[in-house]
Motif scaffolding. Sequence first.
Motif, PDB file in Angstrom:
ATOM      1  N   TYR A 172       1.030   0.677   9.950  1.00 33.07           N
ATOM      2  CA  TYR A 172       1.022  -0.781  10.148  1.00 33.07           C
ATOM      3  C   TYR A 172       0.014  -1.174  11.229  1.00 33.07           C
ATOM      4  O   TYR A 172      -0.764  -2.112  11.059  1.00 33.07           O
ATOM      5  CB  TYR A 172       2.428  -1.266  10.509  1.00 33.07           C
ATOM      6  N   GLN A 173       0.032  -0.453  12.334  1.00 30.79           N
ATOM      7  CA  GLN A 173      -0.878  -0.765  13.433  1.00 30.79           C
ATOM      8  C   GLN A 173      -2.332  -0.623  13.002  1.00 30.79           C
ATOM      9  O   GLN A 173      -3.165  -1.477  13.312  1.00 30.79           O
ATOM     10  CB  GLN A 173      -0.583   0.161  14.614  1.00 30.79           C
ATOM     11  N   THR A 174      -2.646   0.431  12.258  1.00 31.62           N
ATOM     12  CA  THR A 174      -4.017   0.646  11.789  1.00 31.62           C
ATOM     13  C   THR A 174      -4.440  -0.466  10.833  1.00 31.62           C
ATOM     14  O   THR A 174      -5.527  -1.028  10.955  1.00 31.62           O
ATOM     15  CB  THR A 174      -4.135   2.017  11.102  1.00 31.62           C
ATOM     16  N   LEU A 175      -3.567  -0.793   9.874  1.00 29.27           N
ATOM     17  CA  LEU A 175      -3.883  -1.855   8.910  1.00 29.27           C
ATOM     18  C   LEU A 175      -4.048  -3.195   9.615  1.00 29.27           C
ATOM     19  O   LEU A 175      -4.988  -3.941   9.335  1.00 29.27           O
ATOM     20  CB  LEU A 175      -2.775  -1.934   7.851  1.00 29.27           C
ATOM     21  N   LEU A 176      -3.156  -3.509  10.546  1.00 30.71           N
ATOM     22  CA  LEU A 176      -3.221  -4.784  11.268  1.00 30.71           C
ATOM     23  C   LEU A 176      -4.521  -4.903  12.054  1.00 30.71           C
ATOM     24  O   LEU A 176      -5.183  -5.943  12.013  1.00 30.71           O
ATOM     25  CB  LEU A 176      -2.015  -4.919  12.193  1.00 30.71           C
ATOM     26  N   ALA A 177      -4.911  -3.842  12.752  1.00 28.67           N
ATOM     27  CA  ALA A 177      -6.153  -3.878  13.539  1.00 28.67           C
ATOM     28  C   ALA A 177      -7.361  -4.107  12.635  1.00 28.67           C
ATOM     29  O   ALA A 177      -8.245  -4.905  12.954  1.00 28.67           O
ATOM     30  CB  ALA A 177      -6.311  -2.581  14.329  1.00 28.67           C
ATOM     31  N   ALA A 178      -7.383  -3.432  11.491  1.00 33.22           N
ATOM     32  CA  ALA A 178      -8.505  -3.600  10.550  1.00 33.22           C
ATOM     33  C   ALA A 178      -8.504  -5.000   9.944  1.00 33.22           C
ATOM     34  O   ALA A 178      -9.566  -5.610   9.769  1.00 33.22           O
ATOM     35  CB  ALA A 178      -8.428  -2.549   9.453  1.00 33.22           C
ATOM     36  N   LEU A 216      -4.700   5.018   7.595  1.00 31.04           N
ATOM     37  CA  LEU A 216      -4.810   6.160   8.491  1.00 31.04           C
ATOM     38  C   LEU A 216      -5.763   5.856   9.634  1.00 31.04           C
ATOM     39  O   LEU A 216      -6.849   5.308   9.417  1.00 31.04           O
ATOM     40  CB  LEU A 216      -5.325   7.385   7.734  1.00 31.04           C
ATOM     41  N   ALA A 217      -5.358   6.237  10.834  1.00 34.59           N
ATOM     42  CA  ALA A 217      -6.251   6.128  11.979  1.00 34.59           C
ATOM     43  C   ALA A 217      -7.397   7.116  11.789  1.00 34.59           C
ATOM     44  O   ALA A 217      -7.294   8.074  11.008  1.00 34.59           O
ATOM     45  CB  ALA A 217      -5.495   6.427  13.272  1.00 34.59           C
ATOM     46  N   GLU A 218      -8.498   6.898  12.485  1.00 35.28           N
ATOM     47  CA  GLU A 218      -9.687   7.748  12.323  1.00 35.28           C
ATOM     48  C   GLU A 218      -9.370   9.218  12.569  1.00 35.28           C
ATOM     49  O   GLU A 218      -9.846  10.092  11.843  1.00 35.28           O
ATOM     50  CB  GLU A 218     -10.785   7.269  13.281  1.00 35.28           C
ATOM     51  N   LYS A 219      -8.538   9.511  13.551  1.00 35.85           N
ATOM     52  CA  LYS A 219      -8.167  10.901  13.860  1.00 35.85           C
ATOM     53  C   LYS A 219      -7.431  11.557  12.683  1.00 35.85           C
ATOM     54  O   LYS A 219      -7.711  12.691  12.314  1.00 35.85           O
ATOM     55  CB  LYS A 219      -7.298  10.928  15.122  1.00 35.85           C
ATOM     56  N   GLU A 220      -6.483  10.818  12.077  1.00 35.01           N
ATOM     57  CA  GLU A 220      -5.736  11.351  10.926  1.00 35.01           C
ATOM     58  C   GLU A 220      -6.654  11.536   9.719  1.00 35.01           C
ATOM     59  O   GLU A 220      -6.541  12.518   8.986  1.00 35.01           O
ATOM     60  CB  GLU A 220      -4.596  10.412  10.557  1.00 35.01           C
ATOM     61  N   ARG A 228       0.826  -1.210   0.000  1.00 30.42           N
ATOM     62  CA  ARG A 228       0.000   0.000   0.000  1.00 30.42           C
ATOM     63  C   ARG A 228       0.863   1.263   0.000  1.00 30.42           C
ATOM     64  O   ARG A 228       0.595   2.204  -0.731  1.00 30.42           O
ATOM     65  CB  ARG A 228      -0.918   0.002   1.222  1.00 30.42           C
ATOM     66  N   LEU A 229       1.917   1.289   0.816  1.00 29.03           N
ATOM     67  CA  LEU A 229       2.749   2.494   0.907  1.00 29.03           C
ATOM     68  C   LEU A 229       3.587   2.712  -0.343  1.00 29.03           C
ATOM     69  O   LEU A 229       3.860   3.848  -0.711  1.00 29.03           O
ATOM     70  CB  LEU A 229       3.651   2.427   2.146  1.00 29.03           C
TER      71      LEU A 229
END
Length: 197
Positions: free
Chosen positions: A164-170, A185-189, A18-19
């Motif tokens: 990475y953390q956002t993608l992994l959680a999703a 992107l996290a919801e805040k971003e 993705r990046l």
Amino acid sequence: GCSINALLLAAWIACASRLSASSDVVVGCELDGRRHTELASALGPLARTLPIHSALSPEIRFSELTTAAQRSVSEATNWQESFTWTQVTDTHDPVLPLVFSSTEMIEEVDVDGLRFGLEQIWVVSESYELKLNVVRRGDEWKLEFHYDRSRLSQAAVERIAGYYQTLLAAAVASPETAIARLPLLAEKERQQILVDW
């Protein structure tokens, strides 16, 4: 139906894809070099980094990528002893953009009231730009990002770690989602970019 390491590696591959906006991703995967049971207790550095190639389509589901990653690591494990970098590149010591490694820390040992254990293991078997190191101690999993400071800044690595953390959680929440639809992107971003700015 897969290992946690395969899940974390698949998320690393998906994040890299993705990046980089590339469907062709190569991640170096550190293997322990102890395929045979006789080597399980051998001392010394036997680890080797082998390339794991992933040709991805944007519509591949995360669960499929996880299965493919586990299969690729299993296949690489079978030929790690005979692998040399000259088989795939012109150099003996390539600099890999991305590496994945996993370490299992031994439990603490109690000897006459004194407790002994390893706090950290640092293994560098190949040159890399950014490495995701998974450290397992009992039921606890810790993710570490190691990087070449001459190539990446701390701020850039922190952003990548957040993606990475956002993608992994999703992906864990919805493993049947196509990797192109997993958020970075996290919801805040996302709120900041789409609304506030």
